[in-house]
Design an enzyme around this catalytic site. Structure first.
Site, PDB file in Angstrom:
ATOM      1  N   ASN A 130       0.808  -1.227   0.000  1.00  0.00           N
ATOM      2  CA  ASN A 130       0.000   0.000   0.000  1.00  0.00           C
ATOM      3  C   ASN A 130       0.836   1.270   0.000  1.00  0.00           C
ATOM      4  OD1 ASN A 130       0.234  -1.552   2.526  1.00  0.00           O
ATOM      5  ND2 ASN A 130      -0.471   0.314   3.522  1.00  0.00           N
ATOM      6  N   GLN A 149      -4.740  -3.794  -2.562  1.00  0.00           N
ATOM      7  CA  GLN A 149      -4.138  -2.740  -3.384  1.00  0.00           C
ATOM      8  C   GLN A 149      -3.915  -3.183  -4.833  1.00  0.00           C
ATOM      9  OE1 GLN A 149      -3.969   0.301  -2.499  1.00  0.00           O
ATOM     10  NE2 GLN A 149      -4.141   0.217  -0.273  1.00  0.00           N
ATOM     11  N   SER A 169     -11.306  -5.215  -0.687  1.00  0.00           N
ATOM     12  CA  SER A 169     -11.982  -4.092  -0.041  1.00  0.00           C
ATOM     13  C   SER A 169     -12.658  -3.252  -1.111  1.00  0.00           C
ATOM     14  CB  SER A 169     -10.952  -3.240   0.712  1.00  0.00           C
ATOM     15  OG  SER A 169     -11.556  -2.074   1.203  1.00  0.00           O
ATOM     16  N   THR A 198     -26.991  -9.789   8.912  1.00  0.00           N
ATOM     17  CA  THR A 198     -27.817  -9.372   7.780  1.00  0.00           C
ATOM     18  C   THR A 198     -26.971  -8.607   6.770  1.00  0.00           C
ATOM     19  OG1 THR A 198     -29.704  -9.217   9.256  1.00  0.00           O
ATOM     20  CG2 THR A 198     -29.892  -8.057   7.154  1.00  0.00           C
ATOM     21  N   CYS A 236       1.947   6.367   6.266  1.00  0.00           N
ATOM     22  CA  CYS A 236       1.102   6.041   5.120  1.00  0.00           C
ATOM     23  C   CYS A 236      -0.151   5.273   5.501  1.00  0.00           C
ATOM     24  CB  CYS A 236       1.879   5.215   4.100  1.00  0.00           C
ATOM     25  SG  CYS A 236       2.757   6.251   2.916  1.00  0.00           S
TER      26      CYS A 236
HETATM   27  N1  PLP Z   1      -5.021  -4.367   3.349  1.00  0.00           N
HETATM   28  C1  PLP Z   1      -4.375  -3.370   2.734  1.00  0.00           C
HETATM   29  C2  PLP Z   1      -3.142  -3.671   1.931  1.00  0.00           C
HETATM   30  C3  PLP Z   1      -4.844  -2.060   2.839  1.00  0.00           C
HETATM   31  O1  PLP Z   1      -4.196  -1.069   2.214  1.00  0.00           O
HETATM   32  C4  PLP Z   1      -6.002  -1.816   3.612  1.00  0.00           C
HETATM   33  C5  PLP Z   1      -6.506  -0.441   3.798  1.00  0.00           C
HETATM   34  O2  PLP Z   1      -5.753   0.496   3.973  1.00  0.00           O
HETATM   35  C6  PLP Z   1      -6.648  -2.896   4.227  1.00  0.00           C
HETATM   36  C7  PLP Z   1      -6.111  -4.155   4.082  1.00  0.00           C
HETATM   37  C8  PLP Z   1      -7.882  -2.712   5.075  1.00  0.00           C
HETATM   38  O3  PLP Z   1      -9.020  -2.573   4.254  1.00  0.00           O
HETATM   39  P1  PLP Z   1     -10.398  -2.029   4.832  1.00  0.00           P
HETATM   40  O4  PLP Z   1     -10.312  -0.545   4.837  1.00  0.00           O
HETATM   41  O5  PLP Z   1     -11.445  -2.544   3.864  1.00  0.00           O
HETATM   42  O6  PLP Z   1     -10.609  -2.603   6.179  1.00  0.00           O
END
Ligand code: PLP
Length: 380
Positions: free
Chosen positions: A151, A179, A199, A237, A324
């Site tokens: 990320n 990502q 996500s 739900t 970050c």
């Molecule tokens: N994994 C990575 C590599 C992410 O960058 C993030 C969010 O920053 C997440 C997991 C977490 O995702 P969520 O916001 O859907 O909980």
């Protein structure tokens, strides 16, 4: 005021397709588990979205389980398998790293290169607890987890190679694809992993919804327990409107992958511009295979936190490499693992772009950066 939103890795702007799908789904008020007509209408919305997400990542629809986001999906994998041993890289997201270390499993961290790529060859040197054939649904005792892309730097990780190793040895293999989704083609089956986290809000869907893509035969105990939703794998739900938005975003993100060259071109313009302003900048993971949308760069002699505030005042949203992923001040675990010297890491800024980014935004950033960078260096 001209503004620029350059923080897609934190959250991408909601796509119009997702907004429309959510608007329509909000008027479907019934419970998707109800057997009456309105319930079946809600169910149809959920299943249509599931089909779109499955198509987006090359999975079967039956393998897509909706969750509240990748944090839940990652927690589920790290704690649900009752692992004896978890192997991960130190650059995994907190939602992997923290539950893994809080679990009763022994955790092995493999090194990453200075370019931010996990040295998966090290896994073969570790000794293992078990060697179980997972084909019968047995989870085994060892889980390997490796993100598709980081990320902070965008560095792509050797997931397919690691999954092949995992399969050969009978280990469970998970990837956090948050990502990578919409930025590199993803194919769940071709990757050969057992599970993959997604996500919605990183691909232009709503926040608070995601999925765990899980191979059909794997008997992972439910993390959220209760009712029989999601074929008994995730109780609660369904958030029908959010799921509808996720499905629409996945469909649009899949379509937009064909135009990833546009994003790569904007990123190239950005990096050429940055080097023109200061040839001394260091682009992190520049020599690694990288996502086309991410630049994490460090400028000796500047402080990212000060720059971030000044950029914000100029209407520009970016993240600092020092914080970050969490909003906290301090050197990030990923940059530390890459052995980026602390003063350089404290100056790191992450720019991440996506479907709605325009050339004007890049130009606005570069013009502003030129001024801020000069004054910060003078002040230092
Ligand atoms: N994994 C990575 C590599 C992410 O960058 C993030 C969010 O920053 C997440 C997991 C977490 O995702 P969520 O916001 O859907 O909980």
């Amino acid at each position: 005021m001209t503004s620029a939103y350059l923080d897609y890795n934190a959250s991408a702007p909601l796509r119009s397709e997702a907004r429309d799908a959510m608007g329509a789904a909000l008027s479907v008020s019934a419970n998707a588990s109800s057997v009456h007509g309105p319930g079946r209408a809600a169910r149809a919305v959920v299943e249509t979205a599931r089909d779109k997400i499955a198509a987006f990542v090359g999975a079967n629809s039956s393998e897509v389980i909706f969750t509240s986001g990748a944090t839940e999906s990652n927690n589920w994998i790290m704690t649900g398998g009752a692992w004896g041993r978890i192997i991960l890289s130190p650059i995994e997201h907190e939602s992997i790293y923290v539950p893994a270390h809080n679990s009763s499993a022994r955790v092995d961290e493999i090194d990453v290169s200075q370019d931010g790529v996990a040295d998966v060859g090290q896994i073969a040197d570790l000794t293992f607890l078990s060697n179980v054939n997972l084909a019968n649904g047995d989870l085994g005792q060892t889980a390997i987890t490796l993100q598709i892309a980081n990320n902070e730097t965008g560095a792509l990780q050797p997931v397919a190679e690691t999954a092949a190793f995992a399969r050969e040895h009978g280990f469970f293999m998970h990837t956090d694809a948050v990502q990578g989704a919409g930025r590199v083609p993803l194919n769940f089956h071709a990757l050969g992993v057992h599970a993959m986290s997604l996500s919605a809000h990183k691909i232009g869907g709503p926040k608070g919804v995601g999925a765990l893509v899980l191979k059909d035969h794997v008997a992972l105990p439910a993390f959220i327990q209760g009712g029989g939703q999601e074929r008994r794998r995730r109780a609660g739900t369904e958030n029908v409107a959010a799921i509808a938005g996720f499905g629409a975003a996945a469909e649009a993100a899949g379509r937009d992958l064909k135009t990833i060259e546009r994003i790569a071109g904007l990123r190239q313009e950005l990096e050429v511009g940055l080097k023109g302003i200061d040839p001394g900048i260091k682009i992190l993971s520049a020599d690694a295979p990288r996502l086309a949308n991410t630049t994490c760069f460090a400028t000796p002699g500047t402080q990212a936190e000060t720059m971030l505030i000044n950029l914000d005042l100029a209407g520009i949203a970016v993240s600092s490499g020092a914080a970050c992923s969490s909003g906290k001040v301090g050197v990030s675990r990923a940059l530390e693992a890459m052995r980026v010297p602390e003063d350089l890491a404290q100056s790191a800024i992450r720019i991440s772009i996506g479907h709605a980014t325009t050339e004007n935004e890049i130009m606005h950033f570069l013009k502003t950066w030129k001024v801020l960078h000069r004054s910060d260096k003078v002040a230092a």
